[in-house]
Design a protein around this motif. Sequence first.
Motif, PDB file in Angstrom:
ATOM      1  N   ALA A  12       0.816  -1.092  -0.012  1.00 26.03           N
ATOM      2  CA  ALA A  12      -0.142  -0.217  -0.043  1.00 26.03           C
ATOM      3  C   ALA A  12       0.988   1.311   0.052  1.00 26.03           C
ATOM      4  CB  ALA A  12      -0.974  -0.004   1.254  1.00 26.03           C
ATOM      5  N   THR A  13       1.970   1.377   0.799  1.00 27.15           N
ATOM      6  CA  THR A  13       2.840   2.493   0.652  1.00 27.15           C
ATOM      7  C   THR A  13       3.547   2.612  -0.737  1.00 27.15           C
ATOM      8  OG1 THR A  13       3.283   1.943   3.259  1.00 27.15           O
ATOM      9  CG2 THR A  13       4.910   3.339   1.977  1.00 27.15           C
ATOM     10  N   ALA A  14       3.933   1.418  -1.299  1.00 26.43           N
ATOM     11  CA  ALA A  14       4.479   1.325  -2.657  1.00 26.43           C
ATOM     12  C   ALA A  14       3.376   2.374  -3.697  1.00 26.43           C
ATOM     13  CB  ALA A  14       4.638   0.092  -2.959  1.00 26.43           C
ATOM     14  N   ALA A  15       2.092   1.885  -3.502  1.00 29.99           N
ATOM     15  CA  ALA A  15       0.971   2.317  -4.230  1.00 29.99           C
ATOM     16  C   ALA A  15       1.090   3.999  -3.968  1.00 29.99           C
ATOM     17  CB  ALA A  15      -0.114   1.733  -3.945  1.00 29.99           C
ATOM     18  N   TYR A  16       1.200   4.387  -2.666  1.00 28.45           N
ATOM     19  CA  TYR A  16       1.189   5.865  -2.441  1.00 28.45           C
ATOM     20  C   TYR A  16       2.429   6.328  -3.165  1.00 28.45           C
ATOM     21  CZ  TYR A  16       2.194  10.425  -0.547  1.00 28.45           C
ATOM     22  OH  TYR A  16       2.335  11.692  -0.415  1.00 28.45           O
ATOM     23  N   GLY A  17       3.601   5.672  -3.066  1.00 31.68           N
ATOM     24  CA  GLY A  17       4.734   6.122  -3.884  1.00 31.68           C
ATOM     25  C   GLY A  17       4.523   6.498  -5.435  1.00 31.68           C
ATOM     26  N   VAL A  18       3.686   5.534  -5.831  1.00 30.24           N
ATOM     27  CA  VAL A  18       3.566   5.558  -7.278  1.00 30.24           C
ATOM     28  C   VAL A  18       2.578   7.016  -7.519  1.00 30.24           C
ATOM     29  CG1 VAL A  18       2.321   4.886  -9.318  1.00 30.24           C
ATOM     30  CG2 VAL A  18       4.023   3.371  -7.946  1.00 30.24           C
ATOM     31  N   PHE A  19       1.658   7.050  -6.646  1.00 27.37           N
ATOM     32  CA  PHE A  19       0.565   8.086  -6.775  1.00 27.37           C
ATOM     33  C   PHE A  19       1.441   9.532  -6.564  1.00 27.37           C
ATOM     34  CE2 PHE A  19      -2.067  11.236  -4.496  1.00 27.37           C
ATOM     35  CZ  PHE A  19      -2.999  11.254  -5.309  1.00 27.37           C
ATOM     36  N   ALA A  20       2.036   9.500  -5.511  1.00 28.60           N
ATOM     37  CA  ALA A  20       2.892  10.622  -5.291  1.00 28.60           C
ATOM     38  C   ALA A  20       3.939  11.030  -6.478  1.00 28.60           C
ATOM     39  CB  ALA A  20       3.897  10.413  -3.945  1.00 28.60           C
ATOM     40  N   LEU A  21       4.342  10.365  -7.157  1.00 26.43           N
ATOM     41  CA  LEU A  21       5.411  10.520  -8.446  1.00 26.43           C
ATOM     42  C   LEU A  21       4.427  10.844  -9.470  1.00 26.43           C
ATOM     43  CD1 LEU A  21       7.988   7.705  -8.211  1.00 26.43           C
ATOM     44  CD2 LEU A  21       8.343  10.172  -8.016  1.00 26.43           C
ATOM     45  N   ALA A  22       3.065  10.261  -9.701  1.00 25.90           N
ATOM     46  CA  ALA A  22       2.196  10.579 -10.657  1.00 25.90           C
ATOM     47  C   ALA A  22       1.588  11.924 -10.600  1.00 25.90           C
ATOM     48  CB  ALA A  22       1.439   9.528 -10.879  1.00 25.90           C
ATOM     49  N   ARG A  23       1.096  12.479  -9.007  1.00 20.90           N
ATOM     50  CA  ARG A  23       0.225  13.484  -8.977  1.00 20.90           C
ATOM     51  C   ARG A  23       0.934  14.307  -7.570  1.00 20.90           C
ATOM     52  NH1 ARG A  23      -5.399  13.320  -8.095  1.00 20.90           N
ATOM     53  NH2 ARG A  23      -4.914  15.495  -8.080  1.00 20.90           N
ATOM     54  N   PRO A  24       2.284  14.827  -7.886  1.00 20.23           N
ATOM     55  CA  PRO A  24       2.700  15.598  -6.756  1.00 20.23           C
ATOM     56  C   PRO A  24       1.979  16.683  -6.282  1.00 20.23           C
ATOM     57  CG  PRO A  24       3.923  16.085  -8.911  1.00 20.23           C
ATOM     58  CD  PRO A  24       2.799  14.868  -8.973  1.00 20.23           C
ATOM     59  N   ALA A  25       1.169  17.116  -7.056  1.00 20.47           N
ATOM     60  CA  ALA A  25       0.515  18.389  -6.601  1.00 20.47           C
ATOM     61  C   ALA A  25      -0.489  18.043  -5.514  1.00 20.47           C
ATOM     62  CB  ALA A  25      -0.331  18.979  -7.831  1.00 20.47           C
ATOM     63  N   HIS A  26      -0.884  16.676  -5.221  1.00 26.09           N
ATOM     64  CA  HIS A  26      -1.860  16.264  -4.052  1.00 26.09           C
ATOM     65  C   HIS A  26      -1.517  16.846  -2.586  1.00 26.09           C
ATOM     66  CE1 HIS A  26       1.584  13.377  -2.908  1.00 26.09           C
ATOM     67  NE2 HIS A  26       0.554  13.207  -1.959  1.00 26.09           N
ATOM     68  N   LEU A  27       0.156  17.006  -2.386  1.00 23.69           N
ATOM     69  CA  LEU A  27       0.751  17.298  -1.041  1.00 23.69           C
ATOM     70  C   LEU A  27       0.365  18.885  -0.954  1.00 23.69           C
ATOM     71  CD1 LEU A  27       2.095  16.602   1.016  1.00 23.69           C
ATOM     72  CD2 LEU A  27       4.110  17.076   0.297  1.00 23.69           C
ATOM     73  N   TRP A  28       0.749  19.635  -1.640  1.00 25.29           N
ATOM     74  CA  TRP A  28       0.100  20.996  -1.486  1.00 25.29           C
ATOM     75  C   TRP A  28      -1.306  21.191  -1.457  1.00 25.29           C
ATOM     76  CZ3 TRP A  28      -2.570  24.096  -4.956  1.00 25.29           C
ATOM     77  CH2 TRP A  28      -2.448  23.849  -6.206  1.00 25.29           C
ATOM     78  N   ARG A  50      11.327   7.831  -2.060  1.00 27.46           N
ATOM     79  CA  ARG A  50      11.719   7.060  -0.808  1.00 27.46           C
ATOM     80  C   ARG A  50      10.599   5.912  -0.572  1.00 27.46           C
ATOM     81  NH1 ARG A  50       9.732  10.436   4.215  1.00 27.46           N
ATOM     82  NH2 ARG A  50       7.786   9.496   3.601  1.00 27.46           N
ATOM     83  N   ASP A  51       9.410   6.059  -0.552  1.00 34.34           N
ATOM     84  CA  ASP A  51       8.560   5.149  -0.124  1.00 34.34           C
ATOM     85  C   ASP A  51       8.546   3.962  -1.177  1.00 34.34           C
ATOM     86  OD1 ASP A  51       7.719   6.587   1.727  1.00 34.34           O
ATOM     87  OD2 ASP A  51       5.771   7.268   0.874  1.00 34.34           O
ATOM     88  N   LEU A  52       8.896   4.149  -2.600  1.00 34.52           N
ATOM     89  CA  LEU A  52       9.081   2.943  -3.445  1.00 34.52           C
ATOM     90  C   LEU A  52      10.255   2.089  -2.852  1.00 34.52           C
ATOM     91  CD1 LEU A  52       8.276   4.248  -6.925  1.00 34.52           C
ATOM     92  CD2 LEU A  52       7.084   2.496  -5.543  1.00 34.52           C
ATOM     93  N   ALA A  53      11.392   2.787  -2.728  1.00 28.98           N
ATOM     94  CA  ALA A  53      12.507   1.921  -2.009  1.00 28.98           C
ATOM     95  C   ALA A  53      12.303   1.370  -0.975  1.00 28.98           C
ATOM     96  CB  ALA A  53      13.714   3.137  -2.121  1.00 28.98           C
ATOM     97  N   ILE A  54      11.890   2.021   0.003  1.00 30.50           N
ATOM     98  CA  ILE A  54      11.805   1.007   1.289  1.00 30.50           C
ATOM     99  C   ILE A  54      10.643   0.013   1.390  1.00 30.50           C
ATOM    100  CG2 ILE A  54      10.884   1.500   3.860  1.00 30.50           C
ATOM    101  CD1 ILE A  54      13.826   2.605   3.295  1.00 30.50           C
ATOM    102  N   SER A  55       9.546   0.317   0.558  1.00 35.03           N
ATOM    103  CA  SER A  55       8.408  -0.638   0.373  1.00 35.03           C
ATOM    104  C   SER A  55       9.113  -1.859  -0.645  1.00 35.03           C
ATOM    105  CB  SER A  55       7.222   0.091  -0.430  1.00 35.03           C
ATOM    106  OG  SER A  55       6.932   0.984   0.578  1.00 35.03           O
ATOM    107  N   SER A  56       9.759  -1.762  -1.455  1.00 32.78           N
ATOM    108  CA  SER A  56      10.456  -2.699  -2.040  1.00 32.78           C
ATOM    109  C   SER A  56      11.280  -3.686  -1.341  1.00 32.78           C
ATOM    110  CB  SER A  56      11.228  -2.045  -3.114  1.00 32.78           C
ATOM    111  OG  SER A  56      10.819  -1.565  -4.032  1.00 32.78           O
TER     112      SER A  56
END
Length: 120
Positions: A12-28, A50-56
């Motif tokens: 699930a964290t890896a999925a967030y990592g993909v989302f964060a890379l695809a839609r970085p505007a979500h954070l602001w 970071r999340d993709l690396a640790i989740s892997s």
Amino acid sequence: MASPLSRTLSSATAAYGVFALARPAHLWQALQAEQHSAGLELLARTFGVRDLAISSLAVFGRSDRTVRTAMALRIAMDLGDCALLATWTDDEDVRKKVLAVTLGWAGLNALALTVDRARG
């Protein structure tokens, strides 16, 4: 080599990592901080990598020790995110959202790690 809950949460964290890379505007957008959009998009991309690396490590790790180490890192990073992002804003509603997400995810990961170790 078990750790099913830890591996599931890491997926699930890896999925967030993909989302964060695809839609970085979500954070602001979540932090209601359009004036800081460029910096927060960079931070979101950093979270994604970071999340993709640790989740892997947790998902594909060959030993329970690797999974436990990745989970401990994940929890530490969530607590660090909490400390930094919660003190960054003056908006109480945004701060509550940051605390809920970061502490909630750290707590779920800690619970998964604890249950997996007990079953281990």
